[in-house]
Design an enzyme around this catalytic site. Structure first.
Site, PDB file in Angstrom:
ATOM      1  N   TYR A  51       0.903  -1.218  -0.016  1.00  0.00           N
ATOM      2  CA  TYR A  51      -0.054   0.120   0.109  1.00  0.00           C
ATOM      3  C   TYR A  51       0.782   1.461   0.052  1.00  0.00           C
ATOM      4  O   TYR A  51       1.809   1.373   0.873  1.00  0.00           O
ATOM      5  CB  TYR A  51      -1.022   0.167   1.158  1.00  0.00           C
ATOM      6  CG  TYR A  51      -2.279  -0.102   1.003  1.00  0.00           C
ATOM      7  CD1 TYR A  51      -2.910   0.917   0.269  1.00  0.00           C
ATOM      8  CD2 TYR A  51      -2.983  -1.318   1.258  1.00  0.00           C
ATOM      9  CE1 TYR A  51      -4.349   0.889  -0.332  1.00  0.00           C
ATOM     10  CE2 TYR A  51      -4.562  -1.150   0.776  1.00  0.00           C
ATOM     11  CZ  TYR A  51      -5.056  -0.295   0.232  1.00  0.00           C
ATOM     12  OH  TYR A  51      -6.292  -0.178  -0.219  1.00  0.00           O
ATOM     13  N   GLU A  53      -0.588   4.784  -0.796  1.00  0.00           N
ATOM     14  CA  GLU A  53      -1.529   6.107  -0.899  1.00  0.00           C
ATOM     15  C   GLU A  53      -0.484   7.543  -0.644  1.00  0.00           C
ATOM     16  O   GLU A  53       0.324   7.503   0.226  1.00  0.00           O
ATOM     17  CB  GLU A  53      -2.431   6.203  -0.038  1.00  0.00           C
ATOM     18  CG  GLU A  53      -3.474   5.156  -0.003  1.00  0.00           C
ATOM     19  CD  GLU A  53      -4.475   4.738   1.125  1.00  0.00           C
ATOM     20  OE1 GLU A  53      -4.112   4.975   2.203  1.00  0.00           O
ATOM     21  OE2 GLU A  53      -5.973   4.827   0.672  1.00  0.00           O
ATOM     22  N   ASP A 206      -6.854  12.950 -25.283  1.00  0.00           N
ATOM     23  CA  ASP A 206      -6.990  11.627 -24.931  1.00  0.00           C
ATOM     24  C   ASP A 206      -6.184  10.923 -25.954  1.00  0.00           C
ATOM     25  O   ASP A 206      -6.852  10.406 -27.111  1.00  0.00           O
ATOM     26  CB  ASP A 206      -8.328  11.208 -24.823  1.00  0.00           C
ATOM     27  CG  ASP A 206      -8.281   9.674 -24.249  1.00  0.00           C
ATOM     28  OD1 ASP A 206      -7.561   9.070 -24.280  1.00  0.00           O
ATOM     29  OD2 ASP A 206      -9.351   9.134 -23.860  1.00  0.00           O
ATOM     30  N   THR A 232      -4.283   5.547 -21.879  1.00  0.00           N
ATOM     31  CA  THR A 232      -4.159   4.206 -21.249  1.00  0.00           C
ATOM     32  C   THR A 232      -2.617   4.044 -21.683  1.00  0.00           C
ATOM     33  O   THR A 232      -1.763   4.470 -22.290  1.00  0.00           O
ATOM     34  CB  THR A 232      -4.995   3.235 -21.906  1.00  0.00           C
ATOM     35  OG1 THR A 232      -4.932   3.460 -23.187  1.00  0.00           O
ATOM     36  CG2 THR A 232      -6.484   3.635 -21.668  1.00  0.00           C
ATOM     37  N   LYS A 235      -2.301  -0.072 -25.110  1.00  0.00           N
ATOM     38  CA  LYS A 235      -2.900  -0.192 -26.266  1.00  0.00           C
ATOM     39  C   LYS A 235      -1.560  -0.047 -27.211  1.00  0.00           C
ATOM     40  O   LYS A 235      -0.575  -1.143 -27.223  1.00  0.00           O
ATOM     41  CB  LYS A 235      -3.770   0.703 -26.646  1.00  0.00           C
ATOM     42  CG  LYS A 235      -4.949   0.874 -25.802  1.00  0.00           C
ATOM     43  CD  LYS A 235      -6.038   1.715 -26.333  1.00  0.00           C
ATOM     44  CE  LYS A 235      -7.360   1.346 -25.701  1.00  0.00           C
ATOM     45  NZ  LYS A 235      -7.517   2.292 -24.394  1.00  0.00           N
ATOM     46  N   ARG A 241      -2.126  -2.920 -18.278  1.00  0.00           N
ATOM     47  CA  ARG A 241      -3.239  -2.122 -18.247  1.00  0.00           C
ATOM     48  C   ARG A 241      -3.242  -0.992 -17.481  1.00  0.00           C
ATOM     49  O   ARG A 241      -2.980  -1.366 -15.719  1.00  0.00           O
ATOM     50  CB  ARG A 241      -4.396  -3.019 -18.048  1.00  0.00           C
ATOM     51  CG  ARG A 241      -4.816  -4.239 -18.821  1.00  0.00           C
ATOM     52  CD  ARG A 241      -6.097  -4.796 -18.407  1.00  0.00           C
ATOM     53  NE  ARG A 241      -6.842  -3.869 -19.331  1.00  0.00           N
ATOM     54  CZ  ARG A 241      -7.090  -4.056 -20.634  1.00  0.00           C
ATOM     55  NH1 ARG A 241      -6.307  -5.043 -21.058  1.00  0.00           N
ATOM     56  NH2 ARG A 241      -7.917  -3.453 -21.419  1.00  0.00           N
TER      57      ARG A 241
HETATM   58  N1  PLP Z   1      -9.842   6.810 -23.910  1.00  0.00           N
HETATM   59  C1  PLP Z   1      -9.882   6.172 -25.181  1.00  0.00           C
HETATM   60  C2  PLP Z   1      -9.722   7.096 -26.605  1.00  0.00           C
HETATM   61  C3  PLP Z   1     -10.074   4.723 -25.336  1.00  0.00           C
HETATM   62  O1  PLP Z   1     -10.194   4.353 -26.533  1.00  0.00           O
HETATM   63  C4  PLP Z   1     -10.273   3.968 -24.181  1.00  0.00           C
HETATM   64  C5  PLP Z   1     -10.665   2.652 -24.272  1.00  0.00           C
HETATM   65  O2  PLP Z   1     -10.413   1.853 -25.172  1.00  0.00           O
HETATM   66  C6  PLP Z   1     -10.271   4.799 -23.078  1.00  0.00           C
HETATM   67  C7  PLP Z   1      -9.994   5.947 -22.730  1.00  0.00           C
HETATM   68  C8  PLP Z   1     -10.678   3.886 -21.738  1.00  0.00           C
HETATM   69  O3  PLP Z   1      -9.663   2.976 -21.145  1.00  0.00           O
HETATM   70  P1  PLP Z   1      -9.966   1.936 -20.166  1.00  0.00           P
HETATM   71  O4  PLP Z   1     -10.639   1.036 -20.738  1.00  0.00           O
HETATM   72  O5  PLP Z   1      -8.533   1.536 -19.758  1.00  0.00           O
HETATM   73  O6  PLP Z   1     -10.742   2.480 -18.969  1.00  0.00           O
END
Ligand code: PLP
Length: 433
Positions: A51, A53, A206, A232, A235, A241
């Site tokens: 842990y 935090e 994002d 993320t 990918k 993950r």
């Molecule tokens: N943002 C985008 C553009 C995504 O394609 C995804 C998931 O595929 C996410 C956020 C969310 O990710 P997670 O599934 O890890 O919550």
């Protein structure tokens, strides 16, 4: 200290079956990849026991000297992998995944019911960018914030920036989000920056899908124009993950992004970080700085182009006419079929991809396209030549689906298709992941 086979043969057997499935199939889901053995070793380590935090040097529990060392290393590598200097940019590596990372950003910089604009989900956006249907606020990001989507120009398949500008001028969002789950082209970050500045909004990218490509500088760089960048890590980046939030170390629109974002992650929305994930992420981010990784990302793009070119040669209509990145979106409606049936037929042949809505779909219940990505099979060593074969295999599956549609009532083929669709989950819209 038993190993898994001895202590839980049931779970061992499920893992073995999944491993075999991954090994045997052509993995074409654009958001998936195969991470390295080194990453998995870190993720499966004793780091999971701890842990911690808080942030390095400011923890709520003792015994964190090595965890601090790890998180600082991971932060340094994250900045280096994306060519950022630690004076102007900071990063939080604790988000548990992409959706929490996005919600943490909104929590940091917005008040409840502030207005946000993201790409509409049926046009390629993600749930966590404020998705709602006319009937329902589906995502927490539309329940707690007021969401107005922007969309693609259906005739070009490209983001309609003029419309975004007009709508933003009227809606006056506090946040505009650049990023997508199913968009085969680069975003025009300079244009979005201008729009955000004109209405006094934050601009966030994002880059979940494309973060590996960004690290390798093979697509446009969101850091040059955005205040905040989320991603993320599993990918195209090919890590464990998880999620990350990069922020300008600056006062932006009166908010100190560093403290606001760090506080939104913890204690705002999370508790203890997943240190095993941070360990795996550090490993991935070391690799992301290598020439081998750059070569890999270049291949992800050239393989995707080879796939797109072959599909076009075979007569398919691709949304936006092609791809700049790791995915293509095929519009199947001209063939009179939908993506759900093709997904199922291909799945039966161990070709894994997903049905996807395409701009202009009349109903989200019957997505008219499929999304195909190149990262995973490029990791497994596929070249452009193999991706041409992948296009040919997909074509076979599509032809079967077209034939079945034409088959006489009661014919064997039609019965087969009935069987196929009845064994599938209901043919409803599956949200892109
Ligand atoms: N943002 C985008 C553009 C995504 O394609 C995804 C998931 O595929 C996410 C956020 C969310 O990710 P997670 O599934 O890890 O919550």
């Amino acid at each position: 200290d038993f190993n898994l086979s001895e202590c839980d043969p049931e779970v061992r057997s499920i893992i073995d079956k999944e491993k075999e499935r991954q090994f045997r199939s052509l993995e074409l889901i654009a958001s998936e990849n195969f991470t390295s053995r080194a990453v998995m070793e870190a993720v499966g380590s004793c780091l999971t026991n701890k842990y911690s935090e808080g942030l390095p040097g400011k923890r709520y529990y003792g015994g964190n000297e090595y965890i601090d060392e790890l998180e600082i290393l991971c932060q340094e590598r994250a900045l280096a992998a994306f060519h950022l200097d630690g004076k102007n940019w900071g990063v939080n590596v604790q988000p548990l995944s992409g959706s929490p990372a996005n919600f943490e950003v909104y929590t940091a910089i917005l008040n409840p019911h502030d207005r946000i604009m993201g790409l509409d989900l049926p046009h390629g956006g993600h749930l966590s960018h404020g998705f709602m249907t006319p009937k329902r606020r589906v995502s927490g990001t539309s329940i707690y914030f007021e969401s107005m989507p922007y969309r693609l120009d259906e005739s070009t398949g490209l983001v309609d920036y003029d419309m975004l500008e007009k709508t933003a001028t009227l809606f006056r969002p506090k946040l505009i989000i650049a990023g997508a789950s199913a968009y085969p082209r680069d975003f025009n970050y300079p244009r979005m920056r201008k729009i955000a500045d004109a209405v006094g909004a934050f601009l966030m990218a994002d880059m979940a899908h494309i973060s590996g490509l960004v690290a390798a500088s093979v697509v446009a760089n969101p850091f040059e124009y955005c205040d905040i960048v989320t991603t993320t890590t599993h990918k195209s980046l090919r890590g464990p993950r998880g999620g990350m939030i990069f922020f300008k170390k600056d006062l932006v629109l009166g908010i100190d992004l560093e403290s606001a974002i760090n506080n939104a992650v913890f204690p705002g929305l999370q508790g203890g970080p997943h240190n095993h994930t941070i360990g795996g992420l550090a490993v991935c981010l070391k690799h992301a700085q290598s020439q081998e990784f750059k070569n890999y990302q270049n291949k992800v793009v050239s393989n995707c182009r080879a796939l797109a070119d072959r599909l076009i040669e075979l007569g398919y209509k691709l949304v936006s006419g092609g791809s700049d990145n790791h995915l293509v979106l095929v519009d199947l409606r001209p063939l009179g079929i939908d993506g759900a049936r093709v997904e199922k037929i291909l799945d039966m042949s161990s070709i894994t991809l997903n049905k996807n809505s395409v701009p202009g779909d009349k109903s989200a219940l019957v997505p008219g396209g499929i999304r195909i990505g190149s990262p995973a099979m490029t990791t497994r060593g596929f070249t452009e030549q193999e991706f041409v074969s992948v296009a040919d295999f997909i074509h076979e599956g599509v032809q079967i689906t077209v034939e079945a549609k034409k088959a006489a009532p009661g014919s064997k083929l039609q019965e087969f298709m009935k069987f196929v669709t009845s064994t599938s989950f209901p043919l409803t819209h599956k949200v892109s992941d």
